[in-house]
Design an enzyme around this catalytic site. Structure first.
Site, mmCIF file in Angstrom:
data_model
loop_
_atom_site.group_PDB
_atom_site.id
_atom_site.type_symbol
_atom_site.label_atom_id
_atom_site.label_comp_id
_atom_site.label_asym_id
_atom_site.label_seq_id
_atom_site.Cartn_x
_atom_site.Cartn_y
_atom_site.Cartn_z
ATOM 1 N N THR A 192 0.795 -1.223 0.000
ATOM 2 C CA THR A 192 0.000 0.000 0.000
ATOM 3 C C THR A 192 0.834 1.283 0.000
ATOM 4 O OG1 THR A 192 -1.840 -1.109 1.077
ATOM 5 C CG2 THR A 192 -1.736 1.292 1.320
ATOM 6 N N ASP A 248 -9.609 -3.532 0.034
ATOM 7 C CA ASP A 248 -8.411 -4.176 0.599
ATOM 8 C C ASP A 248 -8.711 -4.891 1.920
ATOM 9 O OD1 ASP A 248 -5.285 -4.324 0.609
ATOM 10 O OD2 ASP A 248 -5.826 -3.601 2.602
ATOM 11 N N HIS A 250 -8.325 -8.953 2.345
ATOM 12 C CA HIS A 250 -7.427 -9.658 3.267
ATOM 13 C C HIS A 250 -8.201 -10.653 4.128
ATOM 14 C CE1 HIS A 250 -3.628 -7.628 2.658
ATOM 15 N NE2 HIS A 250 -4.167 -6.435 2.824
ATOM 16 N N ASP A 276 -3.856 0.786 -5.577
ATOM 17 C CA ASP A 276 -2.429 0.578 -5.340
ATOM 18 C C ASP A 276 -1.951 -0.820 -5.740
ATOM 19 O OD1 ASP A 276 -4.086 -0.377 -3.337
ATOM 20 O OD2 ASP A 276 -2.810 0.259 -1.682
ATOM 21 N N HIS A 277 -2.831 -1.797 -5.660
ATOM 22 C CA HIS A 277 -2.442 -3.187 -5.914
ATOM 23 C C HIS A 277 -3.692 -4.048 -5.982
ATOM 24 C CE1 HIS A 277 -3.523 -3.827 -1.761
ATOM 25 N NE2 HIS A 277 -2.766 -2.790 -1.438
HETATM 26 ZN ZN LIG Z 1 -3.290 -1.304 -0.245
#
Ligand SMILES: [Zn+2]
Length: 451
Positions: free
Chosen positions: A72, A191, A195, A238-239
């Site tokens: 991040t 995000d 997770h 970001d990803h």
């Molecule tokens: Zn992130």
């Protein structure tokens, strides 16, 4: 050189000039939005009508290569500096700087030490030095004093502040008496849930739908504030995220004496600082420990990651294969989704969409690098770009060509090229514009020049 070639060269030069000229003042507003961990293909997992609305009336890049490590803080700093991690210095969410003798940790929110951020200068500072104002709603790093500056307006990071409150601040700043020209908006999902659930979970469907509804709310508020057609909205992340499993865990305690090293950062890129005199022992114990973990001495880190030339990268890094997890031992627990892996992996890639007066409509581009966003932002804002690792020319095709200001047309361009405020249902007519330019400079038709 034949007259035809000369003519083609002149036309190309003129077109290049027309694109590199600064935009009209009312086109120079940018709102950059990040939905953390929004993987590129989430757009197709469930209906996402608001994202598709932006794609239809704006631009979409299908593959965005972010930077290694795909975490991040490193990637958010790349988006606002155009630099690889080794150049901007935020090399991980958890770092140790041996020169400063200080630690940086996202886990404890120990991220407010200016010195970690000052190897680069983020765009809001450059924007303000150019005489403009910026506003940031929780974008990582925007509540940190960097080179003695904060954004003109910013919110202290607090994850309990709702998306709607963050949007309200952004709208307030864009519509105030001294409006900002650059806004940065950050949201923690998908995000957090990625997770927790793992991206393969069917429960991610409602999470993605919720983000789509949040985008819908943002669009609605921008329209209500008369900003929708005058502001350049860029939506990125970001990803991505990949699925992990308790069956794919690598426990460092099985191979290493934990007294011999410090584990600065964990999975999937373990950053290992051997204690004095223990480098060889640690490296040898780890090098062939597990078939799904690749261990690099710092100087062996692949060049393509642009990751080795920074003192905050530890002497040894161990990189897990996609979906594998590195832990000191299993008592630490793991998350069902994770990111941080090789940035060449598709599952690590984020989204990129944009809409606004500067952007083409209903245009899809195959690929770009995350580092290219920074020069694009600088171009949109009309501010000088600091040295960076991106390329404006690589993403210039996302932009509508603007009319050259110093050239008198021999025929009028289509009305919307001069207005700078395209209507919602106008069609992109780039080919027509090239035809106009060719007619202006040269009697041959463009089909003849480019075939
Ligand atoms: Zn992130």
């Amino acid at each position: 050189m034949t007259s035809k070639l000369l003519c083609a060269a002149f036309i190309l030069a003129a077109l290049t000039l027309s694109i590199t000229f600064s935009l009209q003042p009312d086109q120079q507003k940018v709102l950059l939005v990040s939905f953390d961990g929004f993987r590129w293909d989430y757009l197709y997992r469930v209906p996402t009508p608001h994202f598709h609305y932006v794609m239809k009336y704006g631009v979409h890049v299908k593959q965005v290569t972010n930077i290694f490590i795909t975490k991040t803080y490193p990637n958010h700093y790349t988006l606002v500096t155009g630099l690889f991690a080794e150049n901007h210095g935020i090399v991980a969410n958890d770092m140790f700087d041996p020169i400063l003798n200080k630690s940086f940790s996202l886990d404890t929110m120990n991220i407010y030490d200016s010195e970690f951020w000052e190897e680069a200068t983020p765009i809001w500072i450059t924007n303000q030095k150019a005489g403009h104002t910026s506003g940031a709603a929780m974008w990582p790093g925007t509540d940190v004093k960097i080179h003695e500056s904060f954004p003109t307006h910013y919110m202290l990071y607090n994850e309990s502040v709702s998306f709607e409150e963050r949007v309200a601040k952004i709208i307030e700043w864009f519509t105030s008496k001294e409006p900002i020209n650059l806004g940065l908006l950050y949201w923690e999902d998908p995000d957090d849930m990625g997770h927790h659930l793992g991206p393969d979970s069917p429960l991610m469907g409602p999470v993605i739908s919720d983000i789509d509804n949040k985008l819908g709310y943002l669009i609605q508020m921008l329209k209500k504030a008369n900003l929708w057609n005058t502001l350049n909205l860029i939506i990125t992340s970001d990803h991505g995220m990949t699925q992990c499993s308790e069956e794919r865990v690598i426990e460092l305690d099985q191979y290493l004496d934990k007294e011999h090293y410090l584990l600065i950062d964990q999975s999937p890129v373990a950053a290992i600082l051997p204690k004095e005199g223990k480098f060889d022992e640690v490296y040898e114990a780890l090098a062939h420990a597990h078939p799904n973990m690749t261990v690099y001495k710092k100087e062996e880190i692949p060049e393509r990651w642009h990751y080795k030339y920074n003192t905050r990268v530890q002497p040894i890094i161990a990189v897990a294969d996609e979906g594998w997890y590195i832990l000191q031992n299993k008592s630490e627990g793991l998350m069902l989704g994770n990111h941080g892996y090789d940035n060449a992996l598709a599952e690590m890639h984020p989204i990129f969409l944009a809409h606004g007066p500067a952007f083409r409509k209903n245009f899809t581009k195959a690929a770009m690098n995350a580092t290219d966003l920074y020069p694009l932002l600088c171009h949109l804002l009309g501010i000088p770009a600091l040295p960076h690792n991106g390329s404006l020319s690589s993403v210039q095709d996302l932009l509508r060509p603007t009319a050259p200001r110093t050239v008198t047309h021999t025929q009028s361009p289509p009305p919307h090229h001069g207005s700078g405020k395209p209507g919602e249902h106008e069609q992109e007519s780039n080919a027509y514009f090239i035809g106009v330019s060719l007619d202006t400079y040269c009697p041959v038709k463009y089909q003849q020049v480019f075939t």
